[in-house]
Design an enzyme around this catalytic site. Structure first.
Site, mmCIF file in Angstrom:
data_model
loop_
_atom_site.group_PDB
_atom_site.id
_atom_site.type_symbol
_atom_site.label_atom_id
_atom_site.label_comp_id
_atom_site.label_asym_id
_atom_site.label_seq_id
_atom_site.Cartn_x
_atom_site.Cartn_y
_atom_site.Cartn_z
ATOM 1 C CG PHE B 251 -6.401 14.499 -3.209
ATOM 2 C CD1 PHE B 251 -6.764 13.242 -2.746
ATOM 3 C CD2 PHE B 251 -5.985 15.435 -2.288
ATOM 4 C CE1 PHE B 251 -6.710 12.941 -1.396
ATOM 5 C CE2 PHE B 251 -5.918 15.143 -0.936
ATOM 6 C CZ PHE B 251 -6.281 13.894 -0.490
ATOM 7 C CB ILE B 477 -0.241 10.474 -3.116
ATOM 8 C CG1 ILE B 477 -1.404 9.624 -3.654
ATOM 9 C CG2 ILE B 477 0.786 10.676 -4.207
ATOM 10 C CD1 ILE B 477 -2.187 10.333 -4.772
ATOM 11 C CB ALA B 521 -3.163 -0.404 -6.408
ATOM 12 C CG ASN B 639 -4.402 -3.280 3.361
ATOM 13 O OD1 ASN B 639 -5.373 -3.062 4.079
ATOM 14 N ND2 ASN B 639 -3.168 -3.279 3.820
ATOM 15 C CE LYS B 641 -5.580 -1.209 9.133
ATOM 16 N NZ LYS B 641 -5.253 -1.243 10.576
ATOM 17 C CB THR B 642 -4.926 0.683 2.384
ATOM 18 O OG1 THR B 642 -4.775 -0.500 1.612
ATOM 19 C CG2 THR B 642 -3.925 0.683 3.521
ATOM 20 N N GLY B 710 -8.161 -0.635 -9.649
ATOM 21 C CA GLY B 710 -7.987 0.563 -8.833
ATOM 22 C C GLY B 710 -9.202 0.859 -7.977
ATOM 23 C CD GLU B 713 -8.940 8.877 -10.149
ATOM 24 O OE1 GLU B 713 -9.309 8.313 -11.195
ATOM 25 O OE2 GLU B 713 -8.188 9.853 -10.136
#
Lengths: 317, 754
Positions: B251, B477, B521, B639, B641-642, B710, B713
């Site tokens: 984070f 992470i 990513a 993805n 789900k993620t 991304g 955040e």
């Protein structure tokens, strides 16, 4: 490391003897509070007597129409017992509002009564705390005391008792049985178990060293509604900002004092015909604001008035 | 250097919208984590039995160590060494650099007698067990000469100064336009200091082989950690082998190295045996970085129809005296709403508390709490729906720079969210919806967060069994990096997921910038994509040049990859057959990505809309979530789900920000009141009843070759403001002081006579 020894007796007499025989010994039940405090070097027992194998895990009906709860009954079992749920709903509500599911599975009836305050300064050995280190001072008094007591505190300590279960037991007029170091059995009202801080905030109960709580006795449930109401910052796993237990005309407050607080002035005012809100304020007339905890006064008054109203209509929370 | 035009060319990923990319594939390393077999830094088994370290922390905020007595600790059972500033081995001075291209300077531990914050490590003990190290550390007697310290941010706002090298951004004539605006809002909002509360604390396991040190540590940036340690030890970077395979939450709090890294390395060197060292939970709160508190003044001047004519967002925040950091809480507002006359800027108070630093969406996370509430206040003042107010201020081009947007679907996010959430059921008048003792209300807020691409490399190798292994000095992470890299590799190479291996978190792998700023990513993924494209070319050449291949002599532009095969029309063979025959030692190539030369010609962001429904207990002032829904536009989603886990995790953090999460400095000591997870309250399951999020279909061809952006955040940005606006709609109490705990809400209810 700070060394300690450990044993796990299987009968009450042996457990009591073991603690009496070793200076600095402590009973270990669920360990949900004691082990945390040992890791922080705040509790420093020399010897742990594990009471988990003692035959104290039953809940029995009493001839008087109440319940006798073994001190090793887990909080989860007690809250889920059908008799408790039907006759002592306030107790189930109080227990399930405390801790988390995992903690309630481990925590015991006796251990819950003996858990220590959650005052942040008590848990921080870098700060003065009369409860942790008598005579060092109270950091909460002039500090960040949003969670501190508003009733019955002293110049030495404004910590609160964190138990939810004990608040319901106090409102129910429960008592407890303990076996003393010499093997005798003594009985004590739950309301008389905890002390006010006075000049000795490190002394939290009226049990003698080595006394082992073996049971909690519930009297027959009085008529009237039962409600446990707890206000907290988040929906689960948070200490109470304040709580109120109402059992018919019997009222107790939680998270506002060094002990579960039986609101006798509120009960008397109700008996004298005061409104619910007036009655709540009767108990709070002497409440103190240390800077950040003053909001609890209005909070308790509002919760109490609301809970009394709901209970008078025979409702649960 | 590439151009964004190059990225718009068709490629195997963008041409196929039905492949493995985008699917909600299970986590690549999920089984290891749920079975407890993913070894985190402290759990890595060293080559020989380790010693265990423990840090002793300072108990004053500012001053000097006058005496330190370690005799009792040294004589304590099992103790192997005790270090203070008086006897710690020599390290490079703070800030020094000797290695070329070093990304981080020296960061020495126990570097002197000065105390700069409560919790600063002052001594290090290593012993045969962790318990013995801790017991010994507690025997060390430290005497201090304390000095006056700046500890109370809200009482120190007059100390605020312009951050070094910055200036306000002024466009048009804000003051003049604001003075004439028919509708004005001028409010100040406060967001508190927050902690990251990662599940895994900072931790290092270190050992030496000759003059080379191996460190397994919990850090978001592989190169940053490697370079920081090398500089501190004054050794070449290649003498530090840093590994960070699994990380239990970062984070932003693990974007830098802490004293566990250098002291474990030095301790292992001195003892000639491996050393493990971790921060305690309390030290994580007291002695790592935090998100600073922010005081934000927002002034909005609008026409009666809601159009903003004057717009000012001014932030005052704080940092440690010795560690400059600016929480750029006003920056987001420069790209969000149209208004011709604008003023944005930051002021900084230097304080004597631990270092302020990056925490999930630095800038946006606290900053959007102010403007997105102020817009709600303006909407009410003008009698305009809060969504409609935002639509009326939707800019055609970036409102500050005038640049075109790469793609901007904010209005689609808001409209889709309104429809899905049932916004039309919201009563615009507060305090009208009752449910027993609860008052119920809805609120919304916009979300915006910048998108970034940084330089990165990746290496990919195929062996004779057809297994493709991607290696990258990247971190996961907990976000899903392993998984999305596996998907990108499988899709690009036309193989199944079980033919792909991903190896990350190693300073000897091709470098990537790590996880942060929601650039991970897109950055790591694009480098992986380029490496795989290079592997396709290499394999195509291999097949076409091999007389034993059915593709021999074919045209490389017609080579395709799929089902584990390489093919030209109906001539094909499996990748395993090709490689085992033509390159039995395997084929290894690397790929790289860097920002396009013209990337800055576009205003590029991710967007979203938050919708929240809360209940306010009219007796106690407790606020409980009822529903929350988010709609996000963040490029192509790798993805389902993620990515959803990322944005819903951000939304949940927003709930915590609105309702519970705060730390407070005890001004007498300089320490934080909350230093464990029973004092610092993050949301529990019971706090999050019904929370969901969707992504709009999008591909941003100005972002990178795959059109991805991304999401890490975006979810937190604005989320807390939606909750705050829902509280107001529920009960009519407008709080501007986060978090909105029962004591504050109750005071508001009572002031309204409720």
């Amino acid at each position: 490391m700070r060394p300690f020894t450990y044993e796990r007796p299987t009968d009450v007499a042996a457990a009591v003897r073991a603690v009496a025989a070793t200076p600095g010994a402590k009973f270990l039940a669920g360990g949900t509070n004691l082990l945390d405090l040992m890791k922080l070097d705040i509790e420093q027992p020399t010897h742990l007597v594990d009471v988990n194998r003692l035959p104290l895990s039953g809940i029995e009906d009493t001839p008087q129409g109440g319940l006798r709860i073994g001190s090793m009954v887990s909080n989860s079992h007690l809250a889920a017992d059908a008799r408790v749920r039907s006759r002592y709903a306030v107790l189930t509500q109080a227990i399930v509002s405390g801790g988390s599911g995992q903690l309630r599975n481990k925590a015991t009836t006796g251990g819950n009564l003996l858990q220590r305050t959650r005052c942040a300064y008590f848990y921080d050995p870098s700060k003065p705390c009369n409860k942790r280190q008598p005579g060092s001072g109270c950091s909460a008094m002039e500090g960040l005391n949003r969670n501190s007591a508003i009733l019955g505190a002293s110049d030495a300590c404004i910590a609160t008792n964190p138990s939810d279960m004990a608040v319901a037991l106090t409102a129910l007029g429960a008592s407890l049985e303990a076996v003393t170091a010499d093997g005798a059995t003594r009985t004590l009202a739950v309301a008389d178990l905890h002390r006010l801080p006075g000049d000795t905030p490190h002394l939290e109960t009226n049990l003698a060293a080595g006394d082992l709580i073996t049971a909690v006795i519930l009297p027959p449930a009085p008529p009237g509604g039962q409600i446990y109401r707890k206000a907290r910052d988040r929906a689960s796993y948070a200490g109470g900002l304040a709580s109120v237990a109402v059992v018919g005309h019997q009222v107790a407050f939680g998270a506002v004092a060094h002990k579960p607080w039986r609101a006798e002035k509120t009960e008397a005012a109700l008996a004298a015909g005061a409104s619910a809100l007036e009655a709540a304020h009767a108990e709070l007339a002497g409440a103190h604001d240390n800077g950040k905890n003053g909001f609890k006064i209005a909070l308790v008054a509002r919760m109490t008035a609301d809970a009394l109203e709901q209970a008078s209509q025979g409702r649960g929370a | 250097m590439s151009s964004v035009k190059d990225w718009a060319a068709p490629n195997p990923v963008t041409e196929n919208r039905g492949g493995i990319i985008g699917k909600g594939v299970d986590r690549y390393e999920g089984k290891l984590k749920v079975t407890g077999t993913a070894a985190y830094a402290y759990e890595v088994e060293p080559p020989s039995p380790p010693a265990y370290g423990y840090l002793l922390a300072a108990t004053i905020a500012k001053g000097r160590i006058t005496a330190i007595d370690t005799a009792a600790a040294e004589a304590s059972p099992g103790v192997k060494l005790v270090w203070t500033h008086l006897n710690v081995p020599k390290q490079a001075r703070r800030g020094e650099r000797i290695n070329p291209r070093s990304q981080r300077p020296s960061n020495p531990a126990l570097a002197g007698d000065r105390i700069e914050f409560f919790g600063q490590p002052v001594a290090f003990v290593a012993a045969d067990t962790w318990e013995n190290a801790r017991a010994a550390a507690n025997l060390i007697q430290v005497s201090y000469a304390a000095e006056p310290a700046v500890l109370d941010f809200r009482a120190s706002l007059e100390l605020a100064e312009m951050p070094h090298g910055e200036e306000d951004v002024l466009i048009g004539d804000f003051e003049g336009a604001y003075a004439k605006a028919p509708a004005q809002i001028d409010e100040t909002y406060f967001s508190p200091l927050q902690n990251h509360v990662q599940m895994e604390p900072c931790a290092t396991t270190a050992w030496w082989e000759g003059d080379k040190v191996t460190v397994h540590t919990s850090i978001q940036m592989v190169k940053g950690g490697q370079h920081s340690l090398a500089e501190t030890l004054a050794i070449p970077s290649e003498k530090v082998h840093l590994l960070t395979r699994y990380i239990g939450g970062g984070f932003g709090g693990k974007g830098q190295a802490y004293d566990d890294l250098v002291l474990a390395a030095l301790g292992a060197q001195a003892l000639g045996q491996p050393v493990k060292l971790a921060y305690t939970r309390q030290q994580m709160f007291q002695a790592t970085i935090h998100r600073p508190a922010v005081s934000m003044r927002v002034r909005l001047g609008a026409e009666p129809d809601g159009r903003l004519n004057a717009f000012a967002v001014e932030a005052v925040t704080h940092c440690a005296r010795s560690a400059p950091f600016v929480e750029h809480a006003a920056n987001f507002s420069r790209n969000l709403y149209a208004a011709p006359n604008r003023l944005t800027g930051h002021r900084l108070v230097k304080m004597d508390i631990p270092h302020a630093g990056a925490m999930r969406a630095p800038g946006e996370a606290p900053g959007m709490l102010s403007l997105e509430c102020a817009m709600d206040e303006l909407a009410e003042k003008l009698g305009i729906d809060p969504i409609e107010l935002r639509l009326r201020n939707e800019p055609d081009v970036d409102p500050e720079t005038g640049k075109p947007f790469s793609i901007r679907q904010l209005t689609e996010c808001l409209n889709t969210g309104a429809q899905r959430f049932g916004w039309n059921r919201r009563n615009p008048k507060p305090g009208q919806v009752r449910d027993g003792r609860w008052l119920v209300g809805m609120g919304m807020a916009a979300a915006i967060r910048g998108n970034f691409l940084l330089p990165a490399k990746a290496g990919v190798r195929i062996d004779g069994t057809g297994i493709i292994t991607l290696r990258q000095g990247m971190t996961d992470i907990g976000t899903g990096t392993y998984t999305i890299l596996a998907q990108i590799t499988a899709e690009t190479m036309g193989v199944t997921m079980d033919q792909v291996k991903i190896e990350l978190g190693d300073s000897e792998f091709p470098p990537a910038p790590g996880s942060g700023g929601q650039f991970g990513a897109a950055t790591a993924g694009s480098a992986a994509f380029e490496a795989n494209m290079n592997l396709r070319r290499a394999l195509a050449e291999l097949a076409i040049g091999d007389p034993n291949s059915p593709l021999y002599g074919g045209d490389p532009t017609y080579v395709t990859f799929g089902n584990g095969n390489i093919a030209i029309e109906n001539r094909s063979e499996s990748l395993a057959t090709l490689v085992s025959r033509a390159a039995p030692e395997g084929v290894y190539v690397e790929g790289a990505i860097s920002p396009a030369a013209d990337a800055r010609d576009y205003s590029q962001h991710t967007y979203g809309g938050h919708f929240a429904e809360v209940g306010v207990d009219t007796v106690t002032g407790e606020v409980r979530m009822r529903r929350m829904f988010g709609v996000f536009a963040a490029g192509r989603i790798l993805n389902a789900k993620t990515a959803k886990s990322q944005v819903t995790g951000g939304m949940i953090w927003g709930v915590g920000t609105a309702l519970t999460e705060a730390n407070v400095v005890d001004n007498r000591y300089g320490s934080f009141i909350n230093q464990d997870m029973s004092g610092y309250l993050v949301p529990t399951h019971a706090d999050i009843v019904d929370l969901d999020a969707i992504f709009l279909d999008e591909a941003d061809d100005k972002a990178n070759p795959m059109g991805i952006k991304g999401v890490g955040e975006l979810g937190i940005c604005g989320a807390g403001a939606a909750v705050a606006n829902a509280i107001y709609n529920a009960c009519g109490v407008r709080l501007r002081d986060f978090p909105m705990t029962p004591d504050k809400v109750l005071e508001g209810l009572m002031a309204k006579g409720l």
